[in-house]
Design a protein around this motif. Structure first.
Motif, PDB file in Angstrom:
ATOM      1  N   ASN A 149       0.623  -1.216   0.150  1.00  0.00           N
ATOM      2  CA  ASN A 149      -0.080  -0.180   0.174  1.00  0.00           C
ATOM      3  C   ASN A 149       0.999   1.331   0.217  1.00  0.00           C
ATOM      4  OD1 ASN A 149      -2.467  -1.620   0.212  1.00  0.00           O
ATOM      5  ND2 ASN A 149      -2.543  -1.526   2.135  1.00  0.00           N
ATOM      6  N   GLU A 150       2.072   0.877  -1.139  1.00  0.00           N
ATOM      7  CA  GLU A 150       2.668   2.332  -1.138  1.00  0.00           C
ATOM      8  C   GLU A 150       2.023   3.495  -2.447  1.00  0.00           C
ATOM      9  OE1 GLU A 150       4.684   3.372   1.070  1.00  0.00           O
ATOM     10  OE2 GLU A 150       4.846   1.394   2.316  1.00  0.00           O
ATOM     11  N   GLU A 151       0.774   3.574  -2.834  1.00  0.00           N
ATOM     12  CA  GLU A 151       0.676   4.334  -3.721  1.00  0.00           C
ATOM     13  C   GLU A 151       0.970   5.893  -3.255  1.00  0.00           C
ATOM     14  OE1 GLU A 151      -3.763   3.870  -4.482  1.00  0.00           O
ATOM     15  OE2 GLU A 151      -3.786   5.208  -2.274  1.00  0.00           O
ATOM     16  N   LYS A 152       1.129   5.971  -2.359  1.00  0.00           N
ATOM     17  CA  LYS A 152       1.535   7.587  -2.179  1.00  0.00           C
ATOM     18  C   LYS A 152       2.797   7.788  -2.195  1.00  0.00           C
ATOM     19  CE  LYS A 152      -2.085   9.028   0.103  1.00  0.00           C
ATOM     20  NZ  LYS A 152      -2.499   9.597   2.102  1.00  0.00           N
ATOM     21  N   SER A 153       4.301   7.080  -2.347  1.00  0.00           N
ATOM     22  CA  SER A 153       5.718   6.913  -1.702  1.00  0.00           C
ATOM     23  C   SER A 153       6.151   6.525  -3.023  1.00  0.00           C
ATOM     24  CB  SER A 153       5.603   6.677  -0.671  1.00  0.00           C
ATOM     25  OG  SER A 153       5.639   5.376  -0.662  1.00  0.00           O
ATOM     26  N   ILE A 154       6.253   4.962  -3.922  1.00  0.00           N
ATOM     27  CA  ILE A 154       6.085   3.968  -4.596  1.00  0.00           C
ATOM     28  C   ILE A 154       6.592   4.833  -5.708  1.00  0.00           C
ATOM     29  CG2 ILE A 154       4.855   3.354  -5.927  1.00  0.00           C
ATOM     30  CD1 ILE A 154       7.478   0.954  -4.577  1.00  0.00           C
ATOM     31  N   VAL A 155       6.314   5.986  -6.244  1.00  0.00           N
ATOM     32  CA  VAL A 155       6.913   6.433  -7.650  1.00  0.00           C
ATOM     33  C   VAL A 155       8.203   7.448  -7.333  1.00  0.00           C
ATOM     34  CG1 VAL A 155       6.482   8.176  -9.968  1.00  0.00           C
ATOM     35  CG2 VAL A 155       4.402   6.117  -9.092  1.00  0.00           C
ATOM     36  N   ARG A 156       8.027   7.760  -6.059  1.00  0.00           N
ATOM     37  CA  ARG A 156       8.930   9.175  -5.719  1.00  0.00           C
ATOM     38  C   ARG A 156       9.759   8.034  -5.595  1.00  0.00           C
ATOM     39  NH1 ARG A 156       6.557  12.600  -1.596  1.00  0.00           N
ATOM     40  NH2 ARG A 156       8.168  14.001  -1.633  1.00  0.00           N
ATOM     41  N   PHE A 157       9.518   7.001  -4.541  1.00  0.00           N
ATOM     42  CA  PHE A 157      10.846   6.166  -4.320  1.00  0.00           C
ATOM     43  C   PHE A 157      11.688   5.675  -6.092  1.00  0.00           C
ATOM     44  CE2 PHE A 157      12.625   1.717  -3.836  1.00  0.00           C
ATOM     45  CZ  PHE A 157      13.599   2.222  -2.547  1.00  0.00           C
ATOM     46  N   LEU A 158      11.410   5.439  -6.595  1.00  0.00           N
ATOM     47  CA  LEU A 158      11.363   4.749  -7.638  1.00  0.00           C
ATOM     48  C   LEU A 158      12.450   6.012  -8.322  1.00  0.00           C
ATOM     49  CD1 LEU A 158       9.163   2.266  -8.924  1.00  0.00           C
ATOM     50  CD2 LEU A 158      10.783   1.439  -7.227  1.00  0.00           C
ATOM     51  N   ASP A 159      12.473   6.590  -8.442  1.00  0.00           N
ATOM     52  CA  ASP A 159      12.502   8.139  -9.336  1.00  0.00           C
ATOM     53  C   ASP A 159      13.721   7.916  -8.774  1.00  0.00           C
ATOM     54  OD1 ASP A 159      10.525   8.407 -11.377  1.00  0.00           O
ATOM     55  OD2 ASP A 159       9.317  10.399  -9.860  1.00  0.00           O
ATOM     56  N   LYS A 160      13.900   8.739  -7.239  1.00  0.00           N
ATOM     57  CA  LYS A 160      14.857   8.056  -6.496  1.00  0.00           C
ATOM     58  C   LYS A 160      15.804   8.043  -6.358  1.00  0.00           C
ATOM     59  CE  LYS A 160      16.095  10.276  -2.416  1.00  0.00           C
ATOM     60  NZ  LYS A 160      16.002  10.349  -0.361  1.00  0.00           N
ATOM     61  N   LEU A 161      15.555   6.124  -6.609  1.00  0.00           N
ATOM     62  CA  LEU A 161      16.302   5.336  -6.820  1.00  0.00           C
ATOM     63  C   LEU A 161      17.256   5.335  -7.939  1.00  0.00           C
ATOM     64  CD1 LEU A 161      18.100   2.381  -6.000  1.00  0.00           C
ATOM     65  CD2 LEU A 161      15.351   1.187  -6.481  1.00  0.00           C
ATOM     66  N   GLY A 162      16.504   5.859  -8.763  1.00  0.00           N
ATOM     67  CA  GLY A 162      17.038   5.503 -10.605  1.00  0.00           C
ATOM     68  C   GLY A 162      17.725   7.080 -10.151  1.00  0.00           C
ATOM     69  N   GLU A 163      17.836   7.518  -9.687  1.00  0.00           N
ATOM     70  CA  GLU A 163      18.396   9.378  -9.967  1.00  0.00           C
ATOM     71  C   GLU A 163      20.117   8.436  -8.949  1.00  0.00           C
ATOM     72  OE1 GLU A 163      16.736  12.428  -7.724  1.00  0.00           O
ATOM     73  OE2 GLU A 163      15.511  12.195  -9.167  1.00  0.00           O
ATOM     74  N   ALA A 164      20.150   7.581  -8.182  1.00  0.00           N
ATOM     75  CA  ALA A 164      21.123   7.539  -7.096  1.00  0.00           C
ATOM     76  C   ALA A 164      22.142   6.226  -7.947  1.00  0.00           C
ATOM     77  CB  ALA A 164      20.975   7.249  -5.721  1.00  0.00           C
ATOM     78  N   LEU A 165      21.202   5.995  -8.995  1.00  0.00           N
ATOM     79  CA  LEU A 165      21.793   4.643  -9.398  1.00  0.00           C
ATOM     80  C   LEU A 165      22.180   4.954 -11.207  1.00  0.00           C
ATOM     81  CD1 LEU A 165      19.848   1.468  -8.584  1.00  0.00           C
ATOM     82  CD2 LEU A 165      21.709   2.171  -7.739  1.00  0.00           C
ATOM     83  N   ALA A 166      22.166   6.273 -11.340  1.00  0.00           N
ATOM     84  CA  ALA A 166      22.262   6.673 -13.056  1.00  0.00           C
ATOM     85  C   ALA A 166      23.488   6.753 -13.182  1.00  0.00           C
ATOM     86  CB  ALA A 166      21.213   7.515 -13.850  1.00  0.00           C
ATOM     87  N   GLY A 167      24.485   7.058 -12.590  1.00  0.00           N
ATOM     88  CA  GLY A 167      24.981   7.798 -12.999  1.00  0.00           C
ATOM     89  C   GLY A 167      26.830   6.322 -12.271  1.00  0.00           C
ATOM     90  N   SER A 191      11.181   0.650   0.643  1.00  0.00           N
ATOM     91  CA  SER A 191      10.724   1.209  -0.480  1.00  0.00           C
ATOM     92  C   SER A 191       9.802   2.669   0.028  1.00  0.00           C
ATOM     93  CB  SER A 191       9.902   0.610  -1.211  1.00  0.00           C
ATOM     94  OG  SER A 191       8.751  -0.371  -0.352  1.00  0.00           O
ATOM     95  N   ASP A 192       9.799   2.577   1.556  1.00  0.00           N
ATOM     96  CA  ASP A 192       8.596   3.898   1.667  1.00  0.00           C
ATOM     97  C   ASP A 192       9.747   5.055   2.237  1.00  0.00           C
ATOM     98  OD1 ASP A 192      10.695   3.353   4.473  1.00  0.00           O
ATOM     99  OD2 ASP A 192       9.468   2.713   5.999  1.00  0.00           O
ATOM    100  N   GLY A 193      11.057   5.052   1.448  1.00  0.00           N
ATOM    101  CA  GLY A 193      12.254   6.255   1.474  1.00  0.00           C
ATOM    102  C   GLY A 193      13.145   7.128   2.794  1.00  0.00           C
ATOM    103  N   GLU A 194      12.961   5.775   4.148  1.00  0.00           N
ATOM    104  CA  GLU A 194      13.364   6.103   4.815  1.00  0.00           C
ATOM    105  C   GLU A 194      15.224   5.622   4.471  1.00  0.00           C
ATOM    106  OE1 GLU A 194      11.990   4.537   8.257  1.00  0.00           O
ATOM    107  OE2 GLU A 194      10.218   6.155   8.699  1.00  0.00           O
ATOM    108  N   ASP A 195      15.047   4.757   3.915  1.00  0.00           N
ATOM    109  CA  ASP A 195      16.687   3.893   3.249  1.00  0.00           C
ATOM    110  C   ASP A 195      16.889   4.981   2.246  1.00  0.00           C
ATOM    111  OD1 ASP A 195      16.272   1.903   5.677  1.00  0.00           O
ATOM    112  OD2 ASP A 195      15.496   0.323   4.393  1.00  0.00           O
ATOM    113  N   ASP A 196      17.912   5.730   2.297  1.00  0.00           N
ATOM    114  CA  ASP A 196      18.411   6.681   1.645  1.00  0.00           C
ATOM    115  C   ASP A 196      19.844   5.384   0.351  1.00  0.00           C
ATOM    116  OD1 ASP A 196      19.204   8.336  -0.253  1.00  0.00           O
ATOM    117  OD2 ASP A 196      19.590   9.575   1.948  1.00  0.00           O
ATOM    118  N   PRO A 197      18.587   6.355  -1.198  1.00  0.00           N
ATOM    119  CA  PRO A 197      18.934   4.941  -2.014  1.00  0.00           C
ATOM    120  C   PRO A 197      20.845   5.663  -2.637  1.00  0.00           C
ATOM    121  CG  PRO A 197      16.560   5.967  -2.577  1.00  0.00           C
ATOM    122  CD  PRO A 197      17.391   5.900  -1.754  1.00  0.00           C
ATOM    123  N   HIS A 198      20.973   6.751  -1.920  1.00  0.00           N
ATOM    124  CA  HIS A 198      22.325   7.555  -2.020  1.00  0.00           C
ATOM    125  C   HIS A 198      23.402   6.694  -1.328  1.00  0.00           C
ATOM    126  CE1 HIS A 198      19.714  10.777  -4.009  1.00  0.00           C
ATOM    127  NE2 HIS A 198      20.568  10.438  -4.995  1.00  0.00           N
TER     128      HIS A 198
END
Length: 246
Positions: free
Chosen positions: A16-34, A103-110
């Motif tokens: 039930n992470e509809e409010k956060s899952i896309v933002r989490f994946l976006d942040k994960l993608g930003e951290a891994l892109a480079g 995936s709730d954002g507390e674990d920082d992908p960076h």
């Protein structure tokens, strides 16, 4: 084609992470892109009842080095079991290391680039720095950590966020666990750690209340059941000696 040593899996459960899952994946993608290595992101949907699954099915990473896989569980099995199902799947992939994170954002992908610098270890823990929970929760958590150390002789200063070698994943698939971090503490393996602050939950609402903390703590003690049994045995012998003396 990338070599197996360049490939990593990221296992992250969600419910039930509809409010956060896309933002989490976006942040994960930003951290891994480079990063030059390639990643398979395995999102384990623990039978969500909201729009989470639809959002996941429509999502695509923009970076070519990241691929998304969605596992939909047939019934809600709980956070730790969802991680286990993700690890079962990751064990079938041609990867060298597996990163587990929430995936709730507390674990920082960076923190992931730091994990990759210590990949010579079998287990690399992301130890928790500054936290954002309430004072009462932090006090209870500190009490739990002290109690856990006094019983097991080990420090529980990290959660699910870690990177483990494929051979540890294989071990897990053959032995299972009740509490993932406590299970890792029991393993005889080379380990390292990085320190990273906990972020605020993306939607602002933590699912881990005091009752959840108590249950979570109880499960960690179950992983060290033999240690608890030994303590109770020593206590019983001590009581019997005192009673005989009296």
């Amino acid at each position: 084609m990338k070599n197996i040593t360049d490939r990593f899996a990221i296992v992250t459960p969600c419910f039930n992470e509809e409010k956060s899952i896309v933002r989490f994946l976006d942040k994960l993608g930003e951290a891994l892109a480079g990063i030059q290595q390639t990643f398979v992101v395995v999102v384990v949907d623990d039978c969500s009842e909201d729009n989470t699954l639809s959002l996941l099915n429509d999502y695509n990473f923009t970076s070519p080095n990241i691929r998304l896989t969605v596992l939909r569980l047939k019934f809600n099995s709980g956070h730790q079991s969802a991680i286990y199902q993700g690890l079962l799947y990751a064990n079938s992939l041609a990867v060298k290391k597996v990163i587990v994170m929430d995936s709730d954002g507390e674990d920082d992908p960076h923190a992931i680039p730091l994990l990759l610098t210590a990949e010579e270890h079998d287990i690399i823990e992301v130890k928790r720095g500054k936290r954002n929970e309430s004072i009462s929760f932090r006090i209870m958590y500190m009490f739990y950590k002290v109690l856990f150390r006094s019983i097991t002789g080990k420090s529980m200063d990290y959660g699910n966020y870690c990177m483990i070698d494929k051979k540890i994943v294989e071990r897990i698939t053959h032995t299972s666990y009740i509490h993932f971090p406590a299970y890792l503490l029991k393993q005889k393996a080379s380990r390292g750690s990085v320190l990273f602050d906990r972020e605020k939950r993306i939607d602002g609402k933590s699912k881990m209340g005091l009752n959840g903390l108590v249950v979570h703590a109880f499960k960690s003690f179950i992983e060290f059941g033999e240690d608890l049994l030994l303590i109770f045995l020593k206590l019983f012998i001590l009581i019997m000696i005192v009673l005989i003396f009296l």
